[in-house]
Design a protein around this motif. Structure first.
Motif, PDB file in Angstrom:
ATOM      1  N   ALA A  82      -3.737  23.509 -34.266  1.00 50.56           N
ATOM      2  CA  ALA A  82      -3.182  24.866 -34.382  1.00 50.56           C
ATOM      3  C   ALA A  82      -3.616  25.541 -35.684  1.00 50.56           C
ATOM      4  N   ILE A  83      -3.885  24.762 -36.702  1.00 49.25           N
ATOM      5  CA  ILE A  83      -4.341  25.311 -37.982  1.00 49.25           C
ATOM      6  C   ILE A  83      -5.862  25.464 -37.990  1.00 49.25           C
ATOM      7  N   ASP A  84      -6.575  24.473 -37.455  1.00 45.32           N
ATOM      8  CA  ASP A  84      -8.038  24.456 -37.526  1.00 45.32           C
ATOM      9  C   ASP A  84      -8.710  25.513 -36.663  1.00 45.32           C
ATOM     10  N   LEU A  85      -8.195  25.765 -35.473  1.00 46.13           N
ATOM     11  CA  LEU A  85      -8.862  26.721 -34.589  1.00 46.13           C
ATOM     12  C   LEU A  85      -8.931  28.130 -35.172  1.00 46.13           C
ATOM     13  N   PRO A  86      -7.828  28.697 -35.701  1.00 51.35           N
ATOM     14  CA  PRO A  86      -7.976  30.016 -36.326  1.00 51.35           C
ATOM     15  C   PRO A  86      -8.952  30.009 -37.509  1.00 51.35           C
ATOM     16  N   LEU A  87      -8.944  28.918 -38.280  1.00 50.18           N
ATOM     17  CA  LEU A  87      -9.897  28.825 -39.392  1.00 50.18           C
ATOM     18  C   LEU A  87     -11.334  28.788 -38.874  1.00 50.18           C
ATOM     19  N   LEU A  88     -11.571  28.033 -37.815  1.00 51.26           N
ATOM     20  CA  LEU A  88     -12.913  27.994 -37.227  1.00 51.26           C
ATOM     21  C   LEU A  88     -13.320  29.367 -36.697  1.00 51.26           C
ATOM     22  N   PHE A  89     -12.380  30.086 -36.078  1.00 51.27           N
ATOM     23  CA  PHE A  89     -12.682  31.417 -35.542  1.00 51.27           C
ATOM     24  C   PHE A  89     -13.066  32.392 -36.645  1.00 51.27           C
ATOM     25  N   ILE A  90     -12.528  32.186 -37.828  1.00 50.84           N
ATOM     26  CA  ILE A  90     -12.858  33.071 -38.961  1.00 50.84           C
ATOM     27  C   ILE A  90     -14.142  32.620 -39.640  1.00 50.84           C
ATOM     28  N   LEU A  91     -14.264  31.324 -39.923  1.00 52.39           N
ATOM     29  CA  LEU A  91     -15.357  30.830 -40.763  1.00 52.39           C
ATOM     30  C   LEU A  91     -16.688  30.647 -40.030  1.00 52.39           C
ATOM     31  N   LEU A  92     -16.667  30.228 -38.773  1.00 51.37           N
ATOM     32  CA  LEU A  92     -17.938  29.994 -38.072  1.00 51.37           C
ATOM     33  C   LEU A  92     -18.781  31.256 -37.923  1.00 51.37           C
ATOM     34  N   PRO A  93     -18.221  32.392 -37.479  1.00 51.39           N
ATOM     35  CA  PRO A  93     -19.062  33.597 -37.407  1.00 51.39           C
ATOM     36  C   PRO A  93     -19.587  34.047 -38.768  1.00 51.39           C
ATOM     37  N   VAL A  94     -18.768  33.881 -39.803  1.00 49.26           N
ATOM     38  CA  VAL A  94     -19.208  34.258 -41.154  1.00 49.26           C
ATOM     39  C   VAL A  94     -20.369  33.377 -41.591  1.00 49.26           C
ATOM     40  N   ALA A  95     -20.247  32.067 -41.376  1.00 48.77           N
ATOM     41  CA  ALA A  95     -21.321  31.144 -41.753  1.00 48.77           C
ATOM     42  C   ALA A  95     -22.592  31.431 -40.965  1.00 48.77           C
ATOM     43  N   LEU A  96     -22.448  31.733 -39.682  1.00 46.98           N
ATOM     44  CA  LEU A  96     -23.612  32.021 -38.854  1.00 46.98           C
ATOM     45  C   LEU A  96     -24.302  33.306 -39.298  1.00 46.98           C
ATOM     46  N   LYS A  97     -23.538  34.347 -39.590  1.00 44.75           N
ATOM     47  CA  LYS A  97     -24.132  35.608 -40.058  1.00 44.75           C
ATOM     48  C   LYS A  97     -24.814  35.422 -41.413  1.00 44.75           C
ATOM     49  N   ARG A 137     -13.731  21.119 -31.076  1.00 46.50           N
ATOM     50  CA  ARG A 137     -12.546  20.621 -31.783  1.00 46.50           C
ATOM     51  C   ARG A 137     -11.686  19.748 -30.873  1.00 46.50           C
ATOM     52  N   LEU A 138     -11.555  20.135 -29.584  1.00 48.78           N
ATOM     53  CA  LEU A 138     -10.798  19.304 -28.644  1.00 48.78           C
ATOM     54  C   LEU A 138     -11.466  17.951 -28.422  1.00 48.78           C
ATOM     55  N   ALA A 139     -12.782  17.936 -28.310  1.00 49.44           N
ATOM     56  CA  ALA A 139     -13.505  16.663 -28.165  1.00 49.44           C
ATOM     57  C   ALA A 139     -13.316  15.802 -29.412  1.00 49.44           C
ATOM     58  N   ASP A 140     -13.355  16.431 -30.580  1.00 55.39           N
ATOM     59  CA  ASP A 140     -13.136  15.714 -31.836  1.00 55.39           C
ATOM     60  C   ASP A 140     -11.736  15.109 -31.863  1.00 55.39           C
ATOM     61  N   VAL A 141     -10.741  15.891 -31.488  1.00 55.33           N
ATOM     62  CA  VAL A 141      -9.355  15.411 -31.519  1.00 55.33           C
ATOM     63  C   VAL A 141      -9.134  14.293 -30.512  1.00 55.33           C
ATOM     64  N   VAL A 142      -9.526  14.525 -29.259  1.00 55.63           N
ATOM     65  CA  VAL A 142      -9.208  13.563 -28.207  1.00 55.63           C
ATOM     66  C   VAL A 142     -10.065  12.301 -28.315  1.00 55.63           C
ATOM     67  N   ILE A 143     -11.376  12.470 -28.356  1.00 59.47           N
ATOM     68  CA  ILE A 143     -12.266  11.305 -28.315  1.00 59.47           C
ATOM     69  C   ILE A 143     -12.286  10.561 -29.643  1.00 59.47           C
ATOM     70  N   ILE A 144     -12.443  11.286 -30.736  1.00 58.60           N
ATOM     71  CA  ILE A 144     -12.608  10.610 -32.019  1.00 58.60           C
ATOM     72  C   ILE A 144     -11.267  10.273 -32.661  1.00 58.60           C
ATOM     73  N   ASN A 145     -10.424  11.294 -32.892  1.00 60.44           N
ATOM     74  CA  ASN A 145      -9.179  11.050 -33.620  1.00 60.44           C
ATOM     75  C   ASN A 145      -8.185  10.195 -32.840  1.00 60.44           C
ATOM     76  N   LEU A 146      -7.974  10.527 -31.570  1.00 61.28           N
ATOM     77  CA  LEU A 146      -6.949   9.809 -30.820  1.00 61.28           C
ATOM     78  C   LEU A 146      -7.441   8.498 -30.230  1.00 61.28           C
ATOM     79  N   LEU A 147      -8.659   8.449 -29.739  1.00 58.59           N
ATOM     80  CA  LEU A 147      -9.139   7.223 -29.105  1.00 58.59           C
ATOM     81  C   LEU A 147      -9.835   6.280 -30.088  1.00 58.59           C
TER      82      LEU A 147
END
Length: 155
Positions: free
Chosen positions: A124-139, A81-91
């Motif tokens: 700040a909104i996306d990281l908690p959502l990723l922490f919830i949804l990624l493990p669920v999707a993987l399982k 997400r940090l790479a997405d924000v810094v490299i893609i969104n900001l640059l």
């Protein structure tokens, strides 16, 4: 998609999502550079989250309980997400918006400040959502994949 099927499929999904998004809401002109940006986002998430290539894990041990928790997926999600924000969104997207005239040259500094603020709030909104949804999707994926591959026992 990238987490489950790898970087190439993540990139293809990014291309497809951008094109389908434009077809669903065709306002303005179609700019292929933004399709490439969508593919790059999918590639990033595939590179950082796809786990087939790495046997390494990072363990967190609680001092109080002694319980061990694997935090590898969470750290990979933060880096992706940090790479997405810094490299893609900001640059990249800021430069594309400047190139296509969506941001006037004189307002570039103000645009960067506004985009940084917006991306910090989204992070700040996306990281908690990723922490919830990624493990669920993987399982869910692992459960479905194991079921479809397991041999049937003759009864």
């Amino acid at each position: 998609m990238g987490m489950l099927f790898g970087p190439c499929m993540g990139m293809m999904a990014g291309f497809a999502c951008d094109i389908v998004g434009y077809l669903a809401h065709p306002s303005g002109g179609f700019l292929p550079a933004y399709v490439l940006v969508g593919g790059l986002q999918g590639l990033f998430y595939g590179l950082f989250l796809y786990q087939k290539w790495s046997g390494h894990s990072i363990q967190f041990v609680s001092n109080k309980t002694g319980k061990t928790t694997d935090i590898t997926l969470y750290l990979r999600a933060i880096v992706a997400r940090l790479a997405d924000v810094v490299i893609i969104n900001l640059l990249i997207q800021t430069k594309l918006n400047l190139h296509y005239g969506f941001i006037p040259q004189e307002a570039y500094g103000a645009a960067i400040v506004a985009r940084v603020a917006k991306n910090v709030i989204e992070l700040a909104i996306d990281l908690p959502l990723l922490f919830i949804l990624l493990p669920v999707a993987l399982k869910a994926y692992q459960h479905i994949f194991r079921r479809s591959v397991s041999p049937k026992v003759a009864g």
